[in-house]
Scaffold this motif. Sequence first.
Motif, mmCIF file in Angstrom:
data_model
loop_
_atom_site.group_PDB
_atom_site.id
_atom_site.type_symbol
_atom_site.label_atom_id
_atom_site.label_comp_id
_atom_site.label_asym_id
_atom_site.label_seq_id
_atom_site.Cartn_x
_atom_site.Cartn_y
_atom_site.Cartn_z
ATOM 1 N N PHE A 339 0.838 -1.199 0.000
ATOM 2 C CA PHE A 339 0.000 0.000 0.000
ATOM 3 C C PHE A 339 0.874 1.251 0.000
ATOM 4 C CE2 PHE A 339 -2.383 3.234 2.473
ATOM 5 C CZ PHE A 339 -3.379 3.461 1.543
ATOM 6 N N MET A 340 1.955 1.225 0.770
ATOM 7 C CA MET A 340 2.871 2.357 0.781
ATOM 8 C C MET A 340 3.546 2.521 -0.584
ATOM 9 S SD MET A 340 4.612 2.087 4.529
ATOM 10 C CE MET A 340 3.589 2.190 5.991
ATOM 11 N N LEU A 341 3.865 1.380 -1.229
ATOM 12 C CA LEU A 341 4.458 1.458 -2.563
ATOM 13 C C LEU A 341 3.548 2.197 -3.526
ATOM 14 C CD1 LEU A 341 6.056 -2.046 -3.281
ATOM 15 C CD2 LEU A 341 7.234 0.134 -3.062
ATOM 16 N N SER A 889 -5.733 0.312 -2.142
ATOM 17 C CA SER A 889 -5.474 1.484 -2.987
ATOM 18 C C SER A 889 -6.761 1.962 -3.645
ATOM 19 C CB SER A 889 -4.432 1.139 -4.057
ATOM 20 O OG SER A 889 -3.213 0.760 -3.462
ATOM 21 N N GLU A 890 -7.513 1.008 -4.195
ATOM 22 C CA GLU A 890 -8.761 1.379 -4.855
ATOM 23 C C GLU A 890 -9.765 1.954 -3.855
ATOM 24 O OE1 GLU A 890 -9.426 1.479 -8.101
ATOM 25 O OE2 GLU A 890 -7.290 1.018 -8.302
ATOM 26 N N TRP A 891 -9.798 1.343 -2.657
ATOM 27 C CA TRP A 891 -10.746 1.829 -1.653
ATOM 28 C C TRP A 891 -10.409 3.257 -1.233
ATOM 29 C CZ3 TRP A 891 -10.708 3.770 3.260
ATOM 30 C CH2 TRP A 891 -11.957 3.856 3.911
ATOM 31 N N PHE A 892 -9.115 3.523 -1.005
ATOM 32 C CA PHE A 892 -8.725 4.867 -0.594
ATOM 33 C C PHE A 892 -8.958 5.867 -1.715
ATOM 34 C CE2 PHE A 892 -6.700 3.113 3.141
ATOM 35 C CZ PHE A 892 -6.777 4.165 4.045
ATOM 36 N N ASN A 893 -8.658 5.468 -2.953
ATOM 37 C CA ASN A 893 -8.951 6.359 -4.073
ATOM 38 C C ASN A 893 -10.434 6.679 -4.145
ATOM 39 O OD1 ASN A 893 -6.347 6.748 -5.089
ATOM 40 N ND2 ASN A 893 -6.400 4.848 -6.247
ATOM 41 N N GLY A 910 0.285 -0.877 -9.589
ATOM 42 C CA GLY A 910 0.313 -1.476 -10.910
ATOM 43 C C GLY A 910 1.395 -2.537 -11.017
ATOM 44 N N PRO A 911 1.750 -2.927 -12.232
ATOM 45 C CA PRO A 911 2.770 -3.969 -12.445
ATOM 46 C C PRO A 911 4.106 -3.638 -11.806
ATOM 47 C CG PRO A 911 1.553 -3.566 -14.473
ATOM 48 C CD PRO A 911 1.115 -2.506 -13.505
ATOM 49 N N LEU A 912 4.531 -2.372 -11.897
ATOM 50 C CA LEU A 912 5.814 -2.000 -11.302
ATOM 51 C C LEU A 912 5.784 -2.191 -9.799
ATOM 52 C CD1 LEU A 912 8.645 -0.799 -11.452
ATOM 53 C CD2 LEU A 912 7.612 1.491 -11.340
ATOM 54 N N GLN A 913 4.705 -1.746 -9.151
ATOM 55 C CA GLN A 913 4.592 -1.908 -7.702
ATOM 56 C C GLN A 913 4.559 -3.393 -7.329
ATOM 57 O OE1 GLN A 913 2.829 0.358 -9.455
ATOM 58 N NE2 GLN A 913 3.978 2.098 -8.673
ATOM 59 N N ALA A 914 3.876 -4.202 -8.148
ATOM 60 C CA ALA A 914 3.815 -5.644 -7.887
ATOM 61 C C ALA A 914 5.203 -6.260 -7.988
ATOM 62 C CB ALA A 914 2.854 -6.317 -8.867
#
Length: 948
Positions: A339-341, A889-893, A910-914
């Motif tokens: 989530f921080m990422l 992330s989606e919930w906070f957005n 996204g993919p990079l964060q994953a």
Amino acid sequence: MIELKHITKIYRGTGSSSVIALDDISIRFPEKGLVFIIGKSGCGKSTLLNIAGGLDRPTSGEISVGGKSSRDFSQSDYDSYRNTYVGFIFQEYNVLPEFSVMENITLAPELQGKKSTPEEIGGILSEVELDGLEKRSPSTLSGGQKQRVAIARALVKDPRIILADEPTGALDSVTGRSVLDLLKRLSEDKLVIVVSHDRDFANKYADRIIELHDGKIISDMSFIKDEEKRPDMAVVGDDVHLSSEIRESMLEELNRLLKDKKKLTITLEEGGVSVEGGYFAPTDQESLIREHEDEGNLIRSKFPLRYAAKMGASGLRTKPFRLAMTILLTTVALAAFGFMLSLMNYDRYQTLKNALADTGHTELSLATYRVEKPDWLSTIFGDFSYDVPVRSDSSRIEIIKNKTGLDFVKVQKFYTPELDSNFKSMFYFGGTNSEGKSSLFTPGLCGFSALTESEMEKFGISLVSGSMPKDSDDILISEFAAESIYELEAKDGSGEPILKEKNDSPVGKTVVISGVKLRICGIFSGGRPGKVFDYIAETEELMKDNMEALYLGAAFAEYGSRLMKYLNLTSKLESVFSASFMTLGIVDESFFDAHEEEFQSHDTKYVISLSNGTYLTYDTTDHISDYDTRFMNGAAAGPGGLLISPDYLYTIVYEYYSSSLITENLQTELLDSIRSVNDSGGYNYDIDACIAVLETLKSIDPSLFNGSVGYTSPKIGDSSVPLSVKGVFISSDIDYNRADLLIDPTDADKLYPPRTGSFDLSSADVLLFLNDEKSRETVTDSRFDAEDTMMIKTDLYANSHKEDVNTYSTIISIVSGILFWTGTIIAVFAALLLFNFISVSINNKKKDIGILRALGARKIDVFKVFFSESLIIIGICFAVSTVLAILASEWFNSFLMESFSVSARLFFFGPLQALILLALALGVAFIATLLPVIHHSKKPPVDAIRSL
């Protein structure tokens, strides 16, 4: 050949106590044959076997195998020695419970990098009498069958040496003999060393018997096959060895003598021990033949991943509760880091693109700004600047066109842009809705543009009714503007409503825009921000139905977040209306020169919004007559005078207290005299008291009223307009509902001189683009920042998304360091959780580790087992934490968008964060496995074997 030279092994106890297990032992073993090592418990025979097999290291001395010394062996070399030369058979079988019979057997050659054929395995299974049991689990086998599996495992890799530690100790006598029969057959072409306490088995099967006592060799006898030379007895050390025939005859003689009560005399002679088919005689080690000197290299183990994964997976069943807690806590830790990422990898430009795409609005716009750094604000707020809109001339428009490569519409505004950031005040239809203006509609236009019908089509707009403008008094408006005329009850030049019915057409009607009468010649199609409109419309209906409850606060808990979003969205509509086809007036080219003077001379109250939240206002007529004003003694109205609002005076008092210029008691007294709370919760201002406060402050700090120090206006070229505080004003009839600073119109003309000369159609106030993917990419990737030394820049015009993103970027840059260290702590926490679990798992798997090491597996192979276990755990944690991070992330957005109308997606997983999270998870698994494995692998394999 294997040779032990001066081997000493001392076990250190607590304190100064120690035990000498082996005391300077030297033995040379033959290339083949069955060697028994016998002796009483604790005499050192198992220690000798462990050192010969490389499971333990001697305190001093060396092992020589095929002419290669172990003096310089590393732990890995010892592992490779066992993998290359040695096959172990243990008393407790030590087959791996996770594998089938076949897998236990084929593991040994696969560690050597060999693949056994079905024929080879079938032959070995037949040889050890395990035909048809290859798929069985070890748990379903008898003790004898398990021991045969261990023998087959030792045999299948064709070792030179087979070491068996009490191989018959856990078997009945019949099964024990069958095992020794098998070992005897194997010893015909291999060296088989057996540790045993059974002298009868040794006499019957051994080619050589080595007897130990207190860590020393007391007897080393080799079998000599000769039926004729069979001595009946011999003395070896302190023991007497008798042949079986002599023992039987002596018993008969003893019985007879006991009956006759006679004395028996026995004479002992040096010699061998007679057994069936020959006799045992002292071993001549020098005569042993060396057949394999310096042959081959040590084979490094190659532990197959499928075995490692199977063993690792089996460890997950041992501690289910600990496993569940480890997975739970590690998942939470990784999810928090993920989530921080999503925020740490925030990209302001990508976020802006996403915000522009999500808006539902169909246009983007650019405008040119001058960056102002006024001294008069810097003296109060420090290093301070704000952007002032300026017209883009033809050269700058050409630069923008070349830089973006996009088609755009030039929007002209009939006033100097610096005068008013609130476009409504310039282009006003007039009139008000009898029920109050809806936030859905705009009371004005964003500007004018001379577009042809073909140019309109290029931007997706077309004529719906009426005709295109033909002269300077014609105007083409959008469907949305036409709807606004009815909803806002706009009036024509005679004061009558333009539209009496909703379905009436405004085509042909007269509309008054900033005092200028124009004829609506037609209507064109234009978009509207559907998502924003729909939400505001629904909320306004809700408020209308629940107004009383909302006023009393009864429904606020239910509708509070919705109302907050509503207020945010309505404020954002202004930026939408400020540059849009919806609010664009399309005119003929002759319109601009024909009406420029009319627009410029129209009386309007102006409010300049400064980015620090301060508002500067003035009136183009007589501000003294419009506002309730008071002047200090000796002051007078006119140029150079600056009036401040009571609210701004309130702020100044706070600043003086913060600067320690006044005491807390004086501050309280001054604040209380400026304003008081009325019954409705608002403020009552005492303007005379405000003048008294100003007088008090003047006596404390005269610089407040010195124009050269306190307030110096924004510079225009080389000139400036000094302003000094002269008094206080109060007004409720100013856009934005309030203002902080009031100046004289003469000073305003000097600060912002009106535009003169003919209208230049090659310039523009705003450039209007289509909000498509190409435009978003180009506008944001062009990075329109400060472009030259004159502090002129081009940027998105009146766009709330850009303002939001800039605010978020500032906040994120501040908290990024905190997030980094928080994420690091979370990662360490996850590693510690997994480290603890793997450490416990290793402790529970000591037996399996000992077996693997005995087979020749290295530390890297042990690591593979537990890394596989870690990967399974971390894989589950990663999968679940990724889903949780995405959902969070989606919930906070959604929460920010729904509750606060945040127009940008702050959290993006996204993919990079994953990939980053996966790298972290793998790193955690690697470190959490490596450390305990290294710690455990420092110990010799015999420690694991002894734990069995």
